[in-house]
Design an enzyme around this catalytic site. Structure first.
Site, PDB file in Angstrom:
ATOM      1  N   THR A   1      -2.151   5.349   1.853  1.00 51.07           N
ATOM      2  CA  THR A   1      -3.124   4.778   1.528  1.00 51.07           C
ATOM      3  C   THR A   1      -3.131   3.878   2.908  1.00 51.07           C
ATOM      4  O   THR A   1      -2.744   3.541   3.408  1.00 51.07           O
ATOM      5  CB  THR A   1      -3.050   3.958   0.145  1.00 51.07           C
ATOM      6  OG1 THR A   1      -2.629   4.403  -0.991  1.00 51.07           O
ATOM      7  CG2 THR A   1      -4.153   2.985   0.191  1.00 51.07           C
TER       8      THR A   1
ATOM      9  N   ARG B   1      -5.471   5.875  -8.107  1.00 52.44           N
ATOM     10  CA  ARG B   1      -5.011   7.059  -8.329  1.00 52.44           C
ATOM     11  C   ARG B   1      -4.491   7.326 -10.284  1.00 52.44           C
ATOM     12  O   ARG B   1      -4.936   8.538  -9.985  1.00 52.44           O
ATOM     13  CB  ARG B   1      -3.579   6.841  -7.613  1.00 52.44           C
ATOM     14  CG  ARG B   1      -3.829   6.547  -6.361  1.00 52.44           C
ATOM     15  CD  ARG B   1      -2.320   6.970  -5.487  1.00 52.44           C
ATOM     16  NE  ARG B   1      -1.530   8.718  -5.333  1.00 52.44           N
ATOM     17  CZ  ARG B   1      -0.424   8.613  -4.457  1.00 52.44           C
ATOM     18  NH1 ARG B   1       0.405   6.706  -4.674  1.00 52.44           N
ATOM     19  NH2 ARG B   1       0.409   9.746  -4.773  1.00 52.44           N
TER      20      ARG B   1
ATOM     21  N   LEU C   1       0.508  -1.493  -0.019  1.00 55.87           N
ATOM     22  CA  LEU C   1      -0.380  -0.122  -0.210  1.00 55.87           C
ATOM     23  C   LEU C   1       1.104   1.112  -0.108  1.00 55.87           C
ATOM     24  O   LEU C   1       1.833   0.978   0.745  1.00 55.87           O
ATOM     25  CB  LEU C   1      -0.759  -0.301   0.802  1.00 55.87           C
ATOM     26  CG  LEU C   1      -2.065  -1.040   1.456  1.00 55.87           C
ATOM     27  CD1 LEU C   1      -2.525  -1.043   3.372  1.00 55.87           C
ATOM     28  CD2 LEU C   1      -2.592  -1.562   0.407  1.00 55.87           C
ATOM     29  N   ASP C   2       0.545   2.082  -0.629  1.00 55.66           N
ATOM     30  CA  ASP C   2       0.475   3.559  -0.857  1.00 55.66           C
ATOM     31  C   ASP C   2       1.484   4.321   0.736  1.00 55.66           C
ATOM     32  O   ASP C   2       0.341   3.808   1.712  1.00 55.66           O
ATOM     33  CB  ASP C   2       0.923   4.191  -1.879  1.00 55.66           C
ATOM     34  CG  ASP C   2       0.474   4.222  -2.938  1.00 55.66           C
ATOM     35  OD1 ASP C   2       1.761   3.749  -3.393  1.00 55.66           O
ATOM     36  OD2 ASP C   2      -0.172   4.391  -3.851  1.00 55.66           O
ATOM     37  N   MET C   3       2.243   4.604   1.458  1.00 56.25           N
ATOM     38  CA  MET C   3       2.122   5.438   2.544  1.00 56.25           C
ATOM     39  C   MET C   3       1.259   6.464   2.987  1.00 56.25           C
ATOM     40  O   MET C   3       0.615   5.323   3.925  1.00 56.25           O
ATOM     41  CB  MET C   3       3.232   6.831   1.809  1.00 56.25           C
ATOM     42  CG  MET C   3       3.793   7.710   3.993  1.00 56.25           C
ATOM     43  SD  MET C   3       5.234   8.300   3.919  1.00 56.25           S
ATOM     44  CE  MET C   3       4.394  10.036   3.292  1.00 56.25           C
TER      45      MET C   3
END
Length: 300
Positions: free
Chosen positions: A136, A234, A132-134
């Site tokens: 998210t 995104r 997961l992105d930072m």
């Protein structure tokens, strides 16, 4: 220590140990070779050797090696939503990278999980089965052994493991349900930002979108990933001119509404890597995203 045990049947006695473990536990050839070399595969409690042939009634055992990670333990929120001897699934908060990188050598979820292991008396090598992105939030899977990781990765490639997200996007989406099938890549290899690429370039990327609710100037959507490219949701939503609220990298900066992208990995569906039984897990939306939805719901 995780152990796999199987009593050989008449049907399986001519397959050999390797094929039996592959058939009943979906062992990869790489894992079997590693365990055999470490003398962790046994036939009737004797370490397996090449001349040994299983017969009906024999017992095969395979022991996962004891492994550990060496990140610095830190007091970072680790919120378990599912845990057993193979898996730990947590509800990741925003503002934390998953594991140390050049730009974030500490203060990551890996550091928090090290402290969680210490607090719960556990020891395993941290293997992230998804990313997961930072900024998210949501469900993050940690496999506690290499077999569990291999099996979950296989399910992802076969589209058996289903990943669902919730996102609050800018603008009112007209269609109720649709699929975005557009390749994603980087025009500049030195930049973090990805974008939709011309046909024939980039990597195939498929996102299924369903509108849950429309608000004045915003839409709450549910998304299912068919592929798992970096920044996929995104990029796709930004390309449609409906960037995620709170996502400055892709045109959705709204600091008065929320201080990170309003993207939450809320549901996972998969087959358990041990015995294949279906598992579904959900994670509650973070308070700051709930508050952002409340604000747009009351917007006039």
């Amino acid at each position: 220590m995780k152990e796999f045990r199987f009593t050989v049947t008449k049907e399986d006695e001519n397959l050999g140990v390797k094929k039996i473990l592959r058939k009943h536990f979906d062992f990869s050839s790489r894992l079997f070779a590693k365990l055999k070399a470490q003398r962790r595969v046994f036939l009737n409690d004797v370490p397996l050797q090449g001349f040994m042939k299983p017969k009906e009634g024999d017992v095969i055992r395979a022991l996962m090696p004891e492994e550990e990670s060496h990140f610095e333990p830190e007091d970072i929120p680790v919120i378990p939503v599912y845990e057993d001897e193979d898996l730990l699934i947590i509800n990741k908060p925003a503002h934390y990278t998953v594991h140390p990188t050049k730009g974030h050598s500490n203060h990551t979820m890996a550091n928090g999980i090290m402290k969680y292991m210490k607090d719960t008396g556990q020891s395993f090598k941290i293997r992230f089965a998804n990313r997961l992105d930072m900024d998210t939030t949501g469900l993050l899977i940690i496999a506690k052994n290499s077999h569990a990781q291999d099996e979950l990765v296989r399910q992802m490639h076969a589209n058996i493991l289903k990943k669902y997200y919730l996102a609050l996007v800018i603008g009112e989406i007209e269609e109720d349900q649709f699929t975005v099938d557009l390749p994603i890549g980087k025009k500049d290899p030195d930049q973090v930002k990805r974008e939709v690429m011309p046909e024939g370039e980039g990597r195939p990327s498929v996102t299924h979108v369903k509108v849950l609710r429309r608000y004045p100037c915003f839409t709450l959507v549910k998304l299912r990933l068919e592929t798992g490219r970096t920044h996929q949701i995104r990029v796709h939503l930004s390309y449609l001119r409906h960037p995620i609220a709170g996502d400055p990298l892709y045109g959705g900066s709204m600091p008065d509404l929320i201080d990170h992208q309003a993207l939450h990995a809320y549901r996972l569906e998969f087959r358990h890597p041990d015995d294949g039984h279906p598992v579904s897990v959900e994670a509650e939306m973070p308070p700051e995203m709930k508050e952002a939805i409340r604000k747009v719901e009351n917007k006039k």
